[in-house]
Design an enzyme around this catalytic site. Sequence first.
Site, PDB file in Angstrom:
ATOM      1  N   TYR A 149      47.744  34.971  50.413  1.00 39.18           N
ATOM      2  CA  TYR A 149      48.553  36.217  50.699  1.00 39.18           C
ATOM      3  C   TYR A 149      49.343  36.380  49.271  1.00 39.18           C
ATOM      4  O   TYR A 149      49.262  37.690  48.839  1.00 39.18           O
ATOM      5  CB  TYR A 149      49.709  35.676  51.731  1.00 39.18           C
ATOM      6  N   LYS A 153      48.558  39.860  47.347  1.00 35.10           N
ATOM      7  CA  LYS A 153      49.578  41.063  47.173  1.00 35.10           C
ATOM      8  C   LYS A 153      49.824  41.228  45.763  1.00 35.10           C
ATOM      9  O   LYS A 153      49.882  42.508  45.392  1.00 35.10           O
ATOM     10  CB  LYS A 153      50.709  40.482  47.716  1.00 35.10           C
ATOM     11  N   GLN A 213      66.329  24.548  52.116  1.00 33.66           N
ATOM     12  CA  GLN A 213      65.706  25.672  51.499  1.00 33.66           C
ATOM     13  C   GLN A 213      66.435  26.987  52.033  1.00 33.66           C
ATOM     14  O   GLN A 213      66.967  27.202  53.082  1.00 33.66           O
ATOM     15  CB  GLN A 213      64.113  25.685  51.669  1.00 33.66           C
ATOM     16  N   GLN A 280      63.899  28.543  47.451  1.00 27.71           N
ATOM     17  CA  GLN A 280      65.185  29.334  47.565  1.00 27.71           C
ATOM     18  C   GLN A 280      64.397  30.973  47.187  1.00 27.71           C
ATOM     19  O   GLN A 280      63.342  31.099  46.508  1.00 27.71           O
ATOM     20  CB  GLN A 280      66.148  28.889  46.177  1.00 27.71           C
TER      21      GLN A 280
HETATM   22  P1  NAD Z   1      52.736  42.148  61.133  1.00 26.66           P
HETATM   23  O1  NAD Z   1      52.065  41.080  61.217  1.00 26.66           O
HETATM   24  O2  NAD Z   1      53.902  42.061  62.513  1.00 26.66           O
HETATM   25  O3  NAD Z   1      52.136  43.426  60.970  1.00 26.66           O
HETATM   26  C1  NAD Z   1      50.982  43.764  60.190  1.00 26.66           C
HETATM   27  C2  NAD Z   1      50.127  44.657  60.956  1.00 26.66           C
HETATM   28  O4  NAD Z   1      48.656  44.684  60.235  1.00 26.66           O
HETATM   29  C3  NAD Z   1      49.647  44.140  62.449  1.00 26.66           C
HETATM   30  O5  NAD Z   1      49.764  45.044  63.212  1.00 26.66           O
HETATM   31  C4  NAD Z   1      48.043  43.653  62.111  1.00 26.66           C
HETATM   32  O6  NAD Z   1      47.372  43.718  63.555  1.00 26.66           O
HETATM   33  C5  NAD Z   1      47.657  44.553  61.223  1.00 26.66           C
HETATM   34  N1  NAD Z   1      46.596  44.104  60.517  1.00 26.66           N
HETATM   35  C6  NAD Z   1      46.295  43.066  59.887  1.00 26.66           C
HETATM   36  N2  NAD Z   1      45.197  43.177  59.253  1.00 26.66           N
HETATM   37  C7  NAD Z   1      44.695  44.427  59.361  1.00 26.66           C
HETATM   38  C8  NAD Z   1      43.322  45.052  58.901  1.00 26.66           C
HETATM   39  N3  NAD Z   1      42.516  44.253  57.972  1.00 26.66           N
HETATM   40  N4  NAD Z   1      43.313  46.218  59.322  1.00 26.66           N
HETATM   41  C9  NAD Z   1      43.951  46.913  60.006  1.00 26.66           C
HETATM   42  N5  NAD Z   1      45.192  46.544  60.482  1.00 26.66           N
HETATM   43  C10 NAD Z   1      45.725  45.047  60.178  1.00 26.66           C
HETATM   44  O7  NAD Z   1      53.586  41.899  59.934  1.00 26.66           O
HETATM   45  P2  NAD Z   1      55.055  42.714  59.469  1.00 26.66           P
HETATM   46  O8  NAD Z   1      56.108  41.740  59.455  1.00 26.66           O
HETATM   47  O9  NAD Z   1      55.332  43.881  60.047  1.00 26.66           O
HETATM   48  O10 NAD Z   1      54.281  43.118  57.993  1.00 26.66           O
HETATM   49  C11 NAD Z   1      54.296  44.529  57.491  1.00 26.66           C
HETATM   50  C12 NAD Z   1      53.807  44.563  56.006  1.00 26.66           C
HETATM   51  O11 NAD Z   1      55.014  44.216  55.519  1.00 26.66           O
HETATM   52  C13 NAD Z   1      52.801  43.399  55.701  1.00 26.66           C
HETATM   53  O12 NAD Z   1      51.981  44.123  54.545  1.00 26.66           O
HETATM   54  C14 NAD Z   1      53.542  42.155  54.910  1.00 26.66           C
HETATM   55  O13 NAD Z   1      52.969  41.641  53.988  1.00 26.66           O
HETATM   56  C15 NAD Z   1      54.791  42.937  54.472  1.00 26.66           C
HETATM   57  N6  NAD Z   1      55.874  42.218  54.412  1.00 26.66           N
HETATM   58  C16 NAD Z   1      56.528  41.921  55.433  1.00 26.66           C
HETATM   59  C17 NAD Z   1      57.685  41.214  55.420  1.00 26.66           C
HETATM   60  C18 NAD Z   1      58.607  40.595  56.526  1.00 26.66           C
HETATM   61  O14 NAD Z   1      59.341  39.874  56.438  1.00 26.66           O
HETATM   62  N7  NAD Z   1      58.433  41.161  57.769  1.00 26.66           N
HETATM   63  C19 NAD Z   1      57.975  40.453  54.197  1.00 26.66           C
HETATM   64  C20 NAD Z   1      57.374  40.961  53.151  1.00 26.66           C
HETATM   65  C21 NAD Z   1      56.074  41.826  53.271  1.00 26.66           C
HETATM   66  N1  UDP Z   2      60.535  27.441  58.938  1.00 28.25           N
HETATM   67  C1  UDP Z   2      61.237  26.204  59.635  1.00 28.25           C
HETATM   68  N2  UDP Z   2      61.160  26.293  60.861  1.00 28.25           N
HETATM   69  C2  UDP Z   2      60.264  27.020  61.543  1.00 28.25           C
HETATM   70  C3  UDP Z   2      59.391  27.825  60.814  1.00 28.25           C
HETATM   71  C4  UDP Z   2      59.744  28.228  59.662  1.00 28.25           C
HETATM   72  O1  UDP Z   2      61.989  25.363  59.037  1.00 28.25           O
HETATM   73  O2  UDP Z   2      59.757  26.792  62.810  1.00 28.25           O
HETATM   74  C5  UDP Z   2      61.112  27.297  57.535  1.00 28.25           C
HETATM   75  C6  UDP Z   2      59.707  27.352  56.362  1.00 28.25           C
HETATM   76  O3  UDP Z   2      59.587  26.242  55.969  1.00 28.25           O
HETATM   77  C7  UDP Z   2      60.389  28.105  55.443  1.00 28.25           C
HETATM   78  C8  UDP Z   2      61.536  29.061  55.915  1.00 28.25           C
HETATM   79  O4  UDP Z   2      61.798  28.697  57.373  1.00 28.25           O
HETATM   80  O5  UDP Z   2      61.114  27.442  54.392  1.00 28.25           O
HETATM   81  C9  UDP Z   2      61.072  30.617  56.075  1.00 28.25           C
HETATM   82  O6  UDP Z   2      59.799  30.521  56.769  1.00 28.25           O
HETATM   83  P1  UDP Z   2      58.937  31.927  57.146  1.00 28.25           P
HETATM   84  O7  UDP Z   2      57.772  31.413  57.755  1.00 28.25           O
HETATM   85  O8  UDP Z   2      59.801  32.652  58.191  1.00 28.25           O
HETATM   86  O9  UDP Z   2      58.782  32.872  55.926  1.00 28.25           O
HETATM   87  P2  UDP Z   2      58.448  32.520  54.444  1.00 28.25           P
HETATM   88  O10 UDP Z   2      58.490  31.149  54.299  1.00 28.25           O
HETATM   89  O11 UDP Z   2      57.085  33.356  54.128  1.00 28.25           O
HETATM   90  O12 UDP Z   2      59.610  33.290  53.959  1.00 28.25           O
END
Ligand code: NAD
Ligand code: UDP
Length: 326
Positions: A149, A153, A213, A280
């Site tokens: 990931y 990205k 964290q 963090q």
């Molecule tokens: P999500 O998993 O709910 O949405 C992702 C969507 O992309 C889903 O509908 C999935 O079916 C679709 N998808 C995955 N692979 C695909 C492919 N090969 N072709 C077509 N569709 C595909 O996640 P989200 O939280 O809505 O995230 C959306 C975007 O924002 C992602 O790119 C993610 O990396 C980015 N993002 C989200 C967060 C967050 O906290 N939600 C943080 C950082 C970045």
């Molecule tokens: N985490 C946790 N319990 C859970 C799911 C996640 O303690 O049931 C922790 C995870 O280890 C991380 C933080 O919560 O430290 C955020 O996790 P998440 O998967 O939401 O997002 P990311 O790590 O990608 O920020």
Amino acid sequence: MADASLKRVLVTGGAGFLGSFLCERLVEQGHDVICVDNFFTSQKFNVAHLLDKANFELIRHDITHSLWIEVDEIYNMACPAAPGHYQYNPIKTMKTSILGATNMLGMAKRTGAKVLQASTSEVYGDPEIHPQPESYRGNVNPIGTRACYDEGKRAAETLFFDYHRKNKVNIRVVRIFNTYGPRMHPFDGRVVSNFIRQALQGEDLTIFGDGSQTRAFCYVDDLVEGIIRMMNGPDDFVGPVNLGNPGEFTIKELAELVIELTGARSKLIYRSLPADDPTQRKPIIDLAREKLGWEPKVPLREGLVQTIEYFRGINFADFRAPTPNY
Ligand code: NAD
Ligand code: UDP
């Protein structure tokens, strides 16, 4: 005469958590919205309420394969975002980031569309400086279990900037920090959805590590506003720009807040910390404030109340766990 401010907009990953709110907002604004999704981590449920709108179309398509649609703007949101989802098929995750970005950039190059990339705070890895400004280059383990990931990205950002420099593609790059809200998949394993579902189902809340964290949680409405402002911002500000809420909480504090707000009798139970879990994370958002006039407005407590209300209204049995991990 047609309103020139109305555009034809493609949203990849438009049926996902963030994408569905983005589609909804763009449809409300009157744009012609095309949602492309392969439903890997989402279901039609998220956009079902848009299906009868004349300015909304839904296409099942995987963005690692080529696509040709003439549009004015592309929001490239498609990519599994929860660790359990992106680690399920890590090679596919990387292909989605890199081939998906290449396909969208190629389309943008040929049609002249403006294209926005949903990048992530994960490009900073386990950050050694805190909080994180956009100038920080990150601390990512390139061979770890989060690398599919994080590095995918990062490579997508590289592709965006090279298409911009070499091919004059009009790009925008946003680095999204942890965002939460209604329509998160209840079995995505992310911390907010996990804790709320566990609390509502009378289960104990699973804290990974000792819960010290930190993360900074942004409510979805705020985030979508920031993304749209970035797309519509000046062409000389292409990013990357941090979008997130600088309010920082430990995971233990989050668990306690969820228990308080749900009124659950759940206890906290401790599980081992996943590999490379950042210790963090908190955005510096000065750039977004200055260039976009944007900052988040919804405090964590308020956003959690909305999210809990949504989770109370869904039937967990209606949701297919997308991977065997959960
Ligand atoms: P999500 O998993 O709910 O949405 C992702 C969507 O992309 C889903 O509908 C999935 O079916 C679709 N998808 C995955 N692979 C695909 C492919 N090969 N072709 C077509 N569709 C595909 O996640 P989200 O939280 O809505 O995230 C959306 C975007 O924002 C992602 O790119 C993610 O990396 C980015 N993002 C989200 C967060 C967050 O906290 N939600 C943080 C950082 C970045
Ligand atoms: N985490 C946790 N319990 C859970 C799911 C996640 O303690 O049931 C922790 C995870 O280890 C991380 C933080 O919560 O430290 C955020 O996790 P998440 O998967 O939401 O997002 P990311 O790590 O990608 O920020």
